[in-house]
Design a protein around this motif. Sequence first.
Motif, PDB file in Angstrom:
ATOM      1  N   THR A  64     -11.622   3.700   2.345  1.00 52.32           N
ATOM      2  CA  THR A  64     -10.429   3.206   3.038  1.00 52.32           C
ATOM      3  C   THR A  64      -9.778   2.072   2.247  1.00 52.32           C
ATOM      4  OG1 THR A  64     -11.405   3.792   5.161  1.00 52.32           O
ATOM      5  CG2 THR A  64      -9.574   2.249   5.211  1.00 52.32           C
ATOM      6  N   ILE A  65     -10.592   1.161   1.740  1.00 53.90           N
ATOM      7  CA  ILE A  65     -10.053   0.047   0.953  1.00 53.90           C
ATOM      8  C   ILE A  65      -9.398   0.559  -0.329  1.00 53.90           C
ATOM      9  CG2 ILE A  65     -10.710  -1.993  -0.391  1.00 53.90           C
ATOM     10  CD1 ILE A  65     -12.842  -2.507   1.803  1.00 53.90           C
ATOM     11  N   ILE A  66     -10.042   1.513  -0.990  1.00 50.78           N
ATOM     12  CA  ILE A  66      -9.463   2.091  -2.208  1.00 50.78           C
ATOM     13  C   ILE A  66      -8.144   2.787  -1.872  1.00 50.78           C
ATOM     14  CG2 ILE A  66      -9.780   3.856  -3.994  1.00 50.78           C
ATOM     15  CD1 ILE A  66     -12.799   3.164  -3.887  1.00 50.78           C
ATOM     16  N   GLY A  67      -8.111   3.487  -0.763  1.00 45.34           N
ATOM     17  CA  GLY A  67      -6.863   4.142  -0.336  1.00 45.34           C
ATOM     18  C   GLY A  67      -5.764   3.130  -0.073  1.00 45.34           C
ATOM     19  N   ALA A  98      -4.109   9.808   1.943  1.00 48.73           N
ATOM     20  CA  ALA A  98      -5.229  10.733   2.154  1.00 48.73           C
ATOM     21  C   ALA A  98      -6.559   9.979   2.164  1.00 48.73           C
ATOM     22  CB  ALA A  98      -5.238  11.804   1.062  1.00 48.73           C
ATOM     23  N   LEU A  99      -6.709   9.054   1.224  1.00 51.00           N
ATOM     24  CA  LEU A  99      -7.954   8.279   1.195  1.00 51.00           C
ATOM     25  C   LEU A  99      -8.098   7.375   2.421  1.00 51.00           C
ATOM     26  CD1 LEU A  99      -8.269   7.287  -2.575  1.00 51.00           C
ATOM     27  CD2 LEU A  99      -9.639   8.934  -1.297  1.00 51.00           C
ATOM     28  N   LEU A 100      -6.996   6.844   2.910  1.00 51.53           N
ATOM     29  CA  LEU A 100      -7.057   6.031   4.137  1.00 51.53           C
ATOM     30  C   LEU A 100      -7.581   6.850   5.311  1.00 51.53           C
ATOM     31  CD1 LEU A 100      -3.797   3.877   4.060  1.00 51.53           C
ATOM     32  CD2 LEU A 100      -6.141   3.066   4.027  1.00 51.53           C
ATOM     33  N   TYR A 101      -7.036   8.057   5.479  1.00 54.51           N
ATOM     34  CA  TYR A 101      -7.471   8.899   6.597  1.00 54.51           C
ATOM     35  C   TYR A 101      -8.922   9.364   6.439  1.00 54.51           C
ATOM     36  CZ  TYR A 101      -2.625   9.075   8.187  1.00 54.51           C
ATOM     37  OH  TYR A 101      -1.376   8.745   8.642  1.00 54.51           O
ATOM     38  N   LEU A 155      -4.312   2.055  -3.332  1.00 54.90           N
ATOM     39  CA  LEU A 155      -3.499   3.088  -3.999  1.00 54.90           C
ATOM     40  C   LEU A 155      -2.154   3.330  -3.329  1.00 54.90           C
ATOM     41  CD1 LEU A 155      -6.134   5.820  -4.943  1.00 54.90           C
ATOM     42  CD2 LEU A 155      -4.952   4.240  -6.459  1.00 54.90           C
ATOM     43  N   LEU A 156      -1.915   2.750  -2.182  1.00 55.08           N
ATOM     44  CA  LEU A 156      -0.655   3.008  -1.479  1.00 55.08           C
ATOM     45  C   LEU A 156       0.557   2.592  -2.310  1.00 55.08           C
ATOM     46  CD1 LEU A 156      -1.331   2.095   2.251  1.00 55.08           C
ATOM     47  CD2 LEU A 156      -0.847   4.333   1.295  1.00 55.08           C
ATOM     48  N   GLY A 157       0.404   1.531  -3.101  1.00 53.20           N
ATOM     49  CA  GLY A 157       1.547   1.064  -3.899  1.00 53.20           C
ATOM     50  C   GLY A 157       1.836   1.963  -5.082  1.00 53.20           C
ATOM     51  N   SER A 158       0.810   2.415  -5.785  1.00 50.15           N
ATOM     52  CA  SER A 158       1.030   3.193  -7.002  1.00 50.15           C
ATOM     53  C   SER A 158       1.049   4.704  -6.754  1.00 50.15           C
ATOM     54  CB  SER A 158      -0.035   2.863  -8.044  1.00 50.15           C
ATOM     55  OG  SER A 158      -1.308   3.216  -7.542  1.00 50.15           O
ATOM     56  N   ASN A 159       0.235   5.185  -5.823  1.00 52.37           N
ATOM     57  CA  ASN A 159       0.167   6.621  -5.545  1.00 52.37           C
ATOM     58  C   ASN A 159       0.074   6.800  -4.017  1.00 52.37           C
ATOM     59  OD1 ASN A 159      -0.216   9.359  -5.585  1.00 52.37           O
ATOM     60  ND2 ASN A 159      -1.938   9.305  -7.035  1.00 52.37           N
ATOM     61  N   PRO A 160       1.225   6.789  -3.337  1.00 50.82           N
ATOM     62  CA  PRO A 160       1.201   6.783  -1.871  1.00 50.82           C
ATOM     63  C   PRO A 160       0.543   7.999  -1.233  1.00 50.82           C
ATOM     64  CG  PRO A 160       3.443   6.432  -2.689  1.00 50.82           C
ATOM     65  CD  PRO A 160       2.567   6.712  -3.861  1.00 50.82           C
ATOM     66  N   ASP A 161       0.697   9.172  -1.803  1.00 50.16           N
ATOM     67  CA  ASP A 161       0.104  10.371  -1.194  1.00 50.16           C
ATOM     68  C   ASP A 161      -1.425  10.319  -1.248  1.00 50.16           C
ATOM     69  OD1 ASP A 161       2.562  11.410  -0.547  1.00 50.16           O
ATOM     70  OD2 ASP A 161       2.751  12.530  -2.437  1.00 50.16           O
ATOM     71  N   ALA A 162      -1.959   9.989  -2.406  1.00 47.88           N
ATOM     72  CA  ALA A 162      -3.419   9.876  -2.536  1.00 47.88           C
ATOM     73  C   ALA A 162      -3.943   8.710  -1.695  1.00 47.88           C
ATOM     74  CB  ALA A 162      -3.813   9.681  -3.999  1.00 47.88           C
ATOM     75  N   GLY A 163      -3.200   7.615  -1.642  1.00 53.50           N
ATOM     76  CA  GLY A 163      -3.612   6.465  -0.839  1.00 53.50           C
ATOM     77  C   GLY A 163      -3.700   6.802   0.638  1.00 53.50           C
TER      78      GLY A 163
END
Length: 123
Positions: A72-75, A88-91, A78-86
């Motif tokens: 979740t923290i990694i996601g 997905a990782l958050l969820y 990543l929200l700033g640089s790669n929002p789609d992957a961020g």
Amino acid sequence: MSRFFIAVTFLGLLSMSNSWAQSSSQQANLDSLRRSIVQMDQELYEVQLNLHNSKKQLKTGIFIATIGYTVTIIGGQLLGSNPDAGKALLYVGGATGIVGTVVLVNGFNKISLRAPDPPRISP
């Protein structure tokens, strides 16, 4: 002389019956103490068994929750640089963290199945 002999015999029998009564009372107290010790030993065994049985589940829950919240923290990073992957990782990380927390809570439920009984105070 015979009255003296009868009085001494009577007093001797009376003292013997008194010591026998004390001896049986002491034996009853000793038996009660032994029963209490056996009961406490059984309760201690149950607590140790519950702790042993829940140890693996607690460790697994901590591990899963740690992995989930790390993802979740990694996601979030990543929200700033790669929002789609961020996203997905958050969820995925949030769901994994919740699953780990549920496993952890279930492990704690194994330790204490009910509230303890209040101690009995005997006179």
